[in-house]
Scaffold this active site. Structure first.
Site, PDB file in Angstrom:
ATOM      1  N   ALA A  90      -6.132   1.521   8.716  1.00  0.00           N
ATOM      2  CA  ALA A  90      -7.577   1.729   8.594  1.00  0.00           C
ATOM      3  C   ALA A  90      -7.990   3.004   9.328  1.00  0.00           C
ATOM      4  O   ALA A  90      -8.755   3.822   8.803  1.00  0.00           O
ATOM      5  CB  ALA A  90      -8.330   0.521   9.153  1.00  0.00           C
ATOM      6  N   GLY A 142      -3.769   2.485  13.129  1.00  0.00           N
ATOM      7  CA  GLY A 142      -3.104   1.837  12.005  1.00  0.00           C
ATOM      8  C   GLY A 142      -3.608   2.402  10.682  1.00  0.00           C
ATOM      9  O   GLY A 142      -4.165   3.510  10.636  1.00  0.00           O
ATOM     10  N   ASP A 146     -10.326   2.735   1.233  1.00  0.00           N
ATOM     11  CA  ASP A 146     -10.701   2.191   2.547  1.00  0.00           C
ATOM     12  C   ASP A 146     -11.583   3.167   3.333  1.00  0.00           C
ATOM     13  O   ASP A 146     -12.675   2.818   3.787  1.00  0.00           O
ATOM     14  CB  ASP A 146      -9.455   1.870   3.382  1.00  0.00           C
ATOM     15  CG  ASP A 146      -8.780   0.575   2.945  1.00  0.00           C
ATOM     16  OD1 ASP A 146      -9.461  -0.275   2.348  1.00  0.00           O
ATOM     17  OD2 ASP A 146      -7.568   0.432   3.210  1.00  0.00           O
ATOM     18  N   ASN A 152      -4.571   1.939  -2.056  1.00  0.00           N
ATOM     19  CA  ASN A 152      -5.023   0.540  -2.163  1.00  0.00           C
ATOM     20  C   ASN A 152      -5.757   0.283  -3.474  1.00  0.00           C
ATOM     21  O   ASN A 152      -6.244  -0.815  -3.707  1.00  0.00           O
ATOM     22  CB  ASN A 152      -5.919   0.157  -0.977  1.00  0.00           C
ATOM     23  CG  ASN A 152      -7.281   0.802  -1.072  1.00  0.00           C
ATOM     24  OD1 ASN A 152      -7.447   1.852  -1.678  1.00  0.00           O
ATOM     25  ND2 ASN A 152      -8.270   0.174  -0.471  1.00  0.00           N
ATOM     26  N   LYS A 197       0.798  -1.231   0.000  1.00  0.00           N
ATOM     27  CA  LYS A 197       0.000   0.000   0.000  1.00  0.00           C
ATOM     28  C   LYS A 197       0.832   1.284   0.000  1.00  0.00           C
ATOM     29  O   LYS A 197       0.399   2.306  -0.517  1.00  0.00           O
ATOM     30  CB  LYS A 197      -0.951   0.018   1.202  1.00  0.00           C
ATOM     31  CG  LYS A 197      -2.137  -0.923   1.055  1.00  0.00           C
ATOM     32  CD  LYS A 197      -3.100  -0.743   2.219  1.00  0.00           C
ATOM     33  CE  LYS A 197      -4.297  -1.661   2.081  1.00  0.00           C
ATOM     34  NZ  LYS A 197      -5.313  -1.404   3.112  1.00  0.00           N
TER      35      LYS A 197
END
Ligand code: NDP
Length: 261
Positions: free
Chosen positions: A110, A108, A83, A68, A47
């Site tokens: 996300a 993190g 995301d 992503n 990523k």
């Protein structure tokens, strides 16, 4: 999930999985371009590394610092991050993020993607809570430095008590992944039914965290919806077509062997 959406839409397209080693990323990207793919998703560990191979990067992906989803158009590679956008699409089905007080658990990839999208969507304040407080502060600073949104960081030790007036609480940690019994350490009595509670965990979709929040009366959002939505957004970027999210969700539930109820 994506191919079920293609099939339902009558699209003559394929979505194939390729296991690319870190050292082969440059060659794989060149191959995708040479084969005139419409684009590709990339997952960990690519990523961030994929950024070196792109011609341009969308605004939110630039802020997030990770891509992503790559579109290949006229031989140019454009990086996106879907995301956080997938999360935002889910959220907007129950509430607007504009002017809202948000708490994100975890710091993190996300959490970072969700924080950036919520900030760009006009949230009022974003608090990042993480065991490693320096990672939380890095995201809070990113938000403060690049958007008009105020952000702060809190170290997560012991049971986290949700601040009064929190409109949206999001579990963006990996707690609960493949584990229906584990729950993030939160004092659930600090929650009221007015807080929208979301989880990024796609499997099982109904995490213990969401079940406990639902029992309080909170509106809940699961990570399966987020995963489906990022897929829908990717195909919109590649092919300009909007797939049927219900068909995709059903397929994903079958793959996971779970019921999203
Ligand atoms: P990272 O490894 O980048 O981050 C994991 C985060 O979880 C860190 O902040 C870590 O804290 C925290 N964490 C892990 N275990 C614990 C624990 N026991 N107690 C407190 N905090 C904990 O992962 P990602 O951000 O990439 O992914 C997180 C989750 O999101 C994954 O489960 C993934 O499946 C899901 N996800 C879902 C998507 C969807 O579409 N539904 C999309 C992307 C991700 P610390 O920094 O202190 O270690």
């Amino acid at each position: 999930m994506i191919e079920a959406g293609y099939h339902h839409a009558g699209l003559d397209a394929r979505y194939i999985n390729c296991d690319v080693k870190a050292a082969s990323l440059a060659d794989a990207v060149k191959g995708a371009k040479a084969m005139e793919w419409a684009g590709f998703n990339c997952s960990l560990p690519h990523k961030v590394a994929v950024l070196d191979h792109l011609d341009d990067i969308a605004e939110s992906a630039k802020l997030i610092g990770a891509v992503n989803c790559v579109a290949i158009r006229d031989g140019k590679l454009i990086g996106h991050n879907t995301d956080g956008k997938g999360f935002l699409t889910s959220l907007k089905t129950v509430t607007s993020p504009t002017g809202k007080k948000v708490v994100i658990l975890g710091a993190g990839g996300a959490a970072r993607a969700i924080a950036v999208e919520l900030a760009l969507a006009g949230a009022a304040h974003i608090t990042i809570v993480n065991r490693d407080a320096s990672k939380a502060e890095a995201i809070a600073k990113l938000i403060r430095d690049n958007t008009d949104v105020s952000g702060d960081a809190q170290e997560w030790s012991g049971k986290f008590s949700t601040p009064a007036g929190t409109d949206i609480l999001i579990n963006a940690t990996s707690i609960g992944l493949g584990d229906p019994k584990t729950v993030p350490p939160i004092d659930m009595s600090s929650l009221t039914k007015d807080t929208v509670v979301a989880d990024v965990i796609p499997n099982p979709p109904q995490t213990r965290f969401l079940k406990e929040a639902k029992a309080i009366g909170c509106t809940t959002l699961d990570g399966l919806g987020m995963l489906v939505n990022q897929g829908v957004i990717g195909v919109e970027i590649w092919l300009g077509r909007t797939l049927d999210s219900a068909v995709m969700a059903e397929t994903l539930e079958t793959i996971f062997g779970t019921e999203n109820k």
